[in-house]
Scaffold this motif. Structure first.
Motif, short mmCIF file in Angstrom:
data_model
loop_
_atom_site.label_atom_id
_atom_site.label_comp_id
_atom_site.label_asym_id
_atom_site.label_seq_id
_atom_site.Cartn_x
_atom_site.Cartn_y
_atom_site.Cartn_z
N VAL A 618 0.83 -1.20 0.00
CA VAL A 618 0.00 0.00 0.00
C VAL A 618 0.87 1.25 0.00
O VAL A 618 0.61 2.20 -0.76
CB VAL A 618 -0.96 -0.01 1.22
CG1 VAL A 618 -1.66 1.34 1.37
CG2 VAL A 618 -1.98 -1.13 1.08
N SER A 621 2.33 1.62 -3.44
CA SER A 621 1.33 2.05 -4.42
C SER A 621 1.06 3.55 -4.31
O SER A 621 0.86 4.23 -5.32
CB SER A 621 0.03 1.27 -4.21
OG SER A 621 0.22 -0.10 -4.39
N ILE A 667 -6.13 5.90 -2.84
CA ILE A 667 -6.18 4.44 -2.74
C ILE A 667 -7.49 3.92 -3.30
O ILE A 667 -7.54 2.83 -3.91
CB ILE A 667 -5.99 3.98 -1.27
CG1 ILE A 667 -5.47 2.53 -1.23
CG2 ILE A 667 -7.27 4.08 -0.46
CD1 ILE A 667 -4.09 2.34 -1.79
N TYR A 671 -7.94 1.53 -6.63
CA TYR A 671 -8.74 0.30 -6.63
C TYR A 671 -9.65 0.25 -7.84
O TYR A 671 -9.86 -0.81 -8.44
CB TYR A 671 -9.57 0.23 -5.34
CG TYR A 671 -10.41 -1.03 -5.25
CD1 TYR A 671 -9.86 -2.20 -4.72
CD2 TYR A 671 -11.72 -1.06 -5.69
CE1 TYR A 671 -10.60 -3.36 -4.66
CE2 TYR A 671 -12.48 -2.22 -5.63
CZ TYR A 671 -11.92 -3.37 -5.11
OH TYR A 671 -12.65 -4.53 -5.05
N LEU A 678 -1.59 -0.52 -7.31
CA LEU A 678 -2.22 -1.32 -6.27
C LEU A 678 -2.53 -2.73 -6.79
O LEU A 678 -2.40 -3.71 -6.06
CB LEU A 678 -3.51 -0.64 -5.80
CG LEU A 678 -4.21 -1.26 -4.59
CD1 LEU A 678 -3.35 -1.08 -3.34
CD2 LEU A 678 -5.59 -0.64 -4.39
N THR A 684 -1.10 -7.05 -2.91
CA THR A 684 -2.39 -6.37 -3.13
C THR A 684 -2.97 -6.68 -4.50
O THR A 684 -4.13 -6.36 -4.75
CB THR A 684 -2.25 -4.85 -2.96
OG1 THR A 684 -1.24 -4.35 -3.85
CG2 THR A 684 -1.91 -4.50 -1.53
#
Length: 697
Positions: A618, A621, A667, A671, A678, A684
């Protein structure tokens, strides 16, 4: 001795592995020549091979240890040109001046006895080198050279047995304290093994004592049960090797890869090949289902014995995605490689071995030798190479195979006949799956080496039918970055006669060296006089100028690093909890963790390692300091985790790089973008679909 360092720019194809497709970009990268033809007599054809990299140069710069026939400035009257010697070349990346490239002879024969020195390995600082001495007629002995003293230790001596016992390839820990090698010399470990039975042995006291890595409970003193190809971790704590010993749930016909632990002398089986072996009866039954028994009788294929070992059919059906029980190439052909801390073991096989894939990654066929990476802490085996898929998401289809293979099909491949075009391929051969558009004969991987830090792997490959640059049989050098999934093609000759092979990699993964059939300085083939070439990759973060590893245009984009971070300068903002849901079966993963059957705390360690990896992914990313992504107190309690419902909660906290609110927004945007970092990062990439990261205060 000094000589000119030659360099050139070669096309480099950088492949970022995306969930649904792959794309290449052509850039430029600096490649330099390491070894050279003989300097005393350029008409002589000197061969070089088997390069390893250390950081023993000025200010920790890269040096290269390799085998070569060249004498350079040694007197030819003293050193035979034909004999292989061990050389170390330093200063390769320091510039193009003749004053910056130096060669030092580490071992060579000046006795006129035609002794060859081959298969060297080096410690991280270059102070220790192991290699084999081939002294006819007695065979191969293992030697250990220490510098600067120049003292040389014979770890084995085949002359003591009249050449009846010899050794093969050695591997040296990065700290130089441990040597492992294959040998059939039973006297080293005082056992009753059969003549010519090879086993990997371990010494950490310069050959005063040896340990056979196969424990007594699994040892069998017969010809057929051996261990080979030992590779050792940075401090000697772990060794990976291949063996066909009788072991719980091991294949009875295929060699498996094992991990040995020095602290308790236990071994753990890394691979799981049992039940995936090529099965001739299954292949014959499949052909009956496709064509009918009457057609098989008509074409003189009435019994399964007419299929030979059925390897042709196994490979063809695997490439077509029809069957999974089609393994024909086990691990023993090439050594595995291991990271310095022993966390990662890379191995090659065409037995399907992946235990987890990214959520958006479609399964790829495994018909030829592929590269796999075993994570000893998380119990995951990843497939690093890719045999590709067609537009519809199915395995590689006939048109792609035909375009890649039929124009350059060899008359035989892997022990079986290949018919090179549709006109010439008879009905019988089509039924046998031995036509060039049916049976795959590309090379996803040949050999590999993982960097000491475990973040990079270099391997040779002909790139296969999934690329626009691959040429059947043309080995190129590829760099793979483990944390981010970025694949970078180093060489690009696009000629099947100009192979680049036997790659090696530095401890940090930024220097790559290999043996080549092609002289990049003259653009001419050197198929009979291979030389060593090397590349220095710029590895950095371009996403934040304040990163300590900032590079505006890196060859390999890596995670951002922030040194001397002062969290007191962080801006205002509320701390946010973010919950991620990932795919995978916790019980299955924990069961595959190395030595989980003997370590009572393995479950707790697995949970902690899993959450820490999500944290790293994370932070990477988002291109923020890892310190700004905090593990909550109960995050490592995984008792409530279930299959495909692994919930990890992290805190986004204040930091001087990015606002917490911006981190939360980004984030969620990543996604939604399946091409984001990510979705390509190490763990992930297994995020669960339709479970967007949940934010709470």
């Amino acid at each position: 001795m000094k000589m000119l360092a030659k360099s050139f720019l070669v096309g480099i194809a950088a492949l970022v592995v995306l969930p649904a497709s792959s794309a290449f970009d052509i850039n430029a990268i600096n490649v330099k020549q390491v070894s050279f033809n003989d300097q005393n007599d350029p008409e002589l054809d000197s061969d070089a091979r088997d390069v390893k990299i250390n950081a023993g140069g000025v200010n920790g710069s890269d040096c290269f240890v390799y085998t070569s026939q060249a004498n350079y400035d040694l007197p030819s009257s003293t050193y035979s040109f034909d004999d292989f010697k061990i050389w170390e070349t330093c200063g390769v990346f320091d510039g193009d001046s003749t004053d910056q490239l130096t060669n030092e002879l580490l071992r060579g024969d000046n006795t006129g006895s035609e002794i060859r020195y081959v298969f060297a390995d080096t410690s991280g600082d270059g102070s220790t080198t192991c290699f084999l001495e081939d002294a006819p007629p007695t065979g191969f002995s293992v030697e250990l050279l220490s510098r600067p003293s120049g003292s040389n230790t014979d770890l084995t001596d085949t002359s003591l047995s009249g050449g009846a016992r010899s050794s093969r390839r050695c591997d040296l820990s990065r700290d130089g304290t441990v040597v492992v090698f294959d040998t059939d010399d039973a006297s080293l470990t005082d056992d009753d093994r059969a003549n010519n039975q090879e086993h990997v042995v371990y010494t950490q006291d310069d050959g005063n004592s040896f340990i056979r890595l196969v424990p007594d409970e699994f040892y069998n003193a017969t010809d057929g049960k051996e261990s080979i190809s030992g590779v050792v971790s940075g401090d000697g704590s772990y060794v990976a090797f291949h063996s066909n010993i009788i072991y719980p749930d091991a294949s009875l016909t295929a060699s498996e890869t094992y991990l040995w632990r020095e602290s308790d002398k236990n071994i753990h089986k890394v691979t799981n090949l049992k039940g995936k072996e090529c099965n001739r009866t299954l292949m014959f039954d499949t052909l009956i289902g496709l064509y009918g028994i009457d057609k098989l009788i008509e074409q003189d294929l009435a019994t399964e014995l007419r299929l030979g070992n059925a390897g042709t059919q196994c490979n063809a059906f695997a490439a077509a995605g029809e069957l999974s029980q089609t393994g024909t190439i086990d691990v023993k052909d090439n050594p595995a490689s291991i990271s310095d801390d022993g966390r990662f073991v890379a191995f090659t096989t065409n037995f399907e071995s992946a235990t987890l894939r990214g959520t958006l990654e479609r399964p790829t066929p495994v018909s030829q030798r592929n590269l796999f990476l075993f994570d000893t802490k998380l119990g995951i085996t990843w497939n690093i190479t890719d045999e590709g898929e067609s537009e519809g998401g199915m395995p590689v289809d006939e048109p792609k195979l035909e375009q890649f293979q039929c124009l350059t099909a060899p008359t035989s491949f892997g022990g079986g006949a290949i018919v090179a075009n549709r006109t010439a391929c008879s009905e019988r051969n089509q039924i046998r799956q031995s036509c060039c558009w049916q049976r795959p004969f590309f090379l996803p991987v040949v050999t590999n080496r993982i960097s000491g830090n475990g973040e990079s792997i270099v391997y040779s490959s002909d790139l296969g039918p999934i690329t626009d640059t691959g040429i059947q049989g043309d080995q190129e050098i590829v760099h793979y970055h483990v944390p981010t999934g970025i694949r970078t093609q180093i060489t690009d000759t696009r000629n099947r006669d100009y192979d680049d092979f036997f790659p090696s990699i530095s401890q940090m993964g930024d220097a790559v060296a290999w043996t080549s059939d092609f002289d990049y300085t003259t653009n001419e083939p050197i198929t009979l006089t291979n030389q060593i070439f090397a590349s220095k990759l710029i590895m950095g973060c371009s996403r934040d100028t304040t990163a300590s590893n900032f590079e505006a245009s890196p060859d390999v984009e890596v995670c951002c690093e922030f040194d001397n971070l002062n969290l007191d300068t962080a801006g205002k903002g509320k701390v946010k909890e973010v919950t991620f849901v990932l795919m995978g079966d916790p019980d299955t993963l924990k069961a595959h963790v190395a030595f989980s059957d003997v370590d009572s705390d393995s479950d707790e360690k697995w949970c902690a390692a899993y959450v820490e990896q999500v944290r790293n992914d994370v932070a990477c990313s988002l291109a923020v300091p890892k310190e700004s992504v905090v593990i909550v107190d109960d995050a490592t309690d995984c008792n409530n985790w279930t299959k495909d419902q692994i919930e990890v909660t992290l805190l986004f906290s204040k930091n001087p790089i990015k606002k917490v609110s911006d981190m939360c927004t980004e984030i969620q945007l990543q996604y939604d973008d399946t091409n984001s970092k990510l979705w390509t990062s190490y763990l992930t990439k297994t995020l669960k679909l339709d479970n967007k990261p949940k934010l709470s205060e």
